[in-house]
Enzyme design. Sequence first.
Site, PDB file in Angstrom:
ATOM      1  N   SER A 285      44.485  36.657  38.049  1.00 50.67           N
ATOM      2  CA  SER A 285      43.858  35.546  38.768  1.00 50.67           C
ATOM      3  C   SER A 285      42.979  34.808  37.780  1.00 50.67           C
ATOM      4  O   SER A 285      42.557  35.385  36.759  1.00 50.67           O
ATOM      5  CB  SER A 285      43.005  36.080  39.926  1.00 50.67           C
TER       6      SER A 285
ATOM      7  N   TYR B  47      36.160  42.220  43.237  1.00 46.69           N
ATOM      8  CA  TYR B  47      37.483  41.611  43.111  1.00 46.69           C
ATOM      9  C   TYR B  47      37.655  40.962  41.742  1.00 46.69           C
ATOM     10  O   TYR B  47      38.664  41.189  41.049  1.00 46.69           O
ATOM     11  CB  TYR B  47      37.704  40.582  44.218  1.00 46.69           C
TER      12      TYR B  47
END
Length: 269
Positions: A144, A157
């Site tokens: 990501s 995360y």
Amino acid sequence: MSKKQQKFYTLITGGTSGIGYELAKLLAKDGHNLIIVARSQKELDQVATSLIATYKVDVISLAKDLFNRKAAFEVYDFVKSQGILIDILVNDAGQGQYGEFINTDLEREAAIIELNIISLVTLTKLFLIDMVGRKSGKILNLASIASKVPGPFQAVYHGTKAFVHSFTEAIRAEVKESGVVITSLLPGATATDFFRKADMLNSKIVQDPDKLSDPADVAMDGYNALMNGDDMVVSGFKNKMQVAMSNVTPDKIVANNMYKQQEPVDNAK
């Protein structure tokens, strides 16, 4: 079972929704047989039925909870028991939790680390050993742009995705002469079910749907990068610009900017 009798399949975790589902469609369209892994057998069966009907490929649905570290080994054992060879592995499954770190649930965060890191590492190791032995294969790991920037309100995360990207680049360098391709896909905020699962719907970053990437576009970027043998791809122009800026901006400023992007709407000034 002899090698001639063995069949090649692509294994996709998180293949029933979002980017994983779009990747499954792209792979099936190009004639790849699939094993899709997710927690819900009902959702798996629905997706498998649709893919088989549309693309005329073989699709095996495998219900496993990758929050449980044993599940990754069970996936590998199932594949071996069926005499299947995995020529492409897509590690898409991942989850986050929204909120200030001092207020979030530690047990849930530990489970997210199990899913985002431990299961991904386990599947990658098991199937990579086989691929290197055959001198062929491809692995796509879903990182990501979160891997490139500190993430207030999503500290764990972002940390897991930083691990995924660093890990992917490292093992790619280790096996660069083996014939195996390993690619890291870095999307930004994407219109998937991620935000609902992360309890993040009141975050400023998701309030404007027009600013969210289309998962089909992200999947296409990742698929093309994998097939081209690229080490990584940042999906989307605005995300490329954000990563480029973060590379030359002090982490403290980047973190403060992310705080403003991700803070709850009712706290926004």
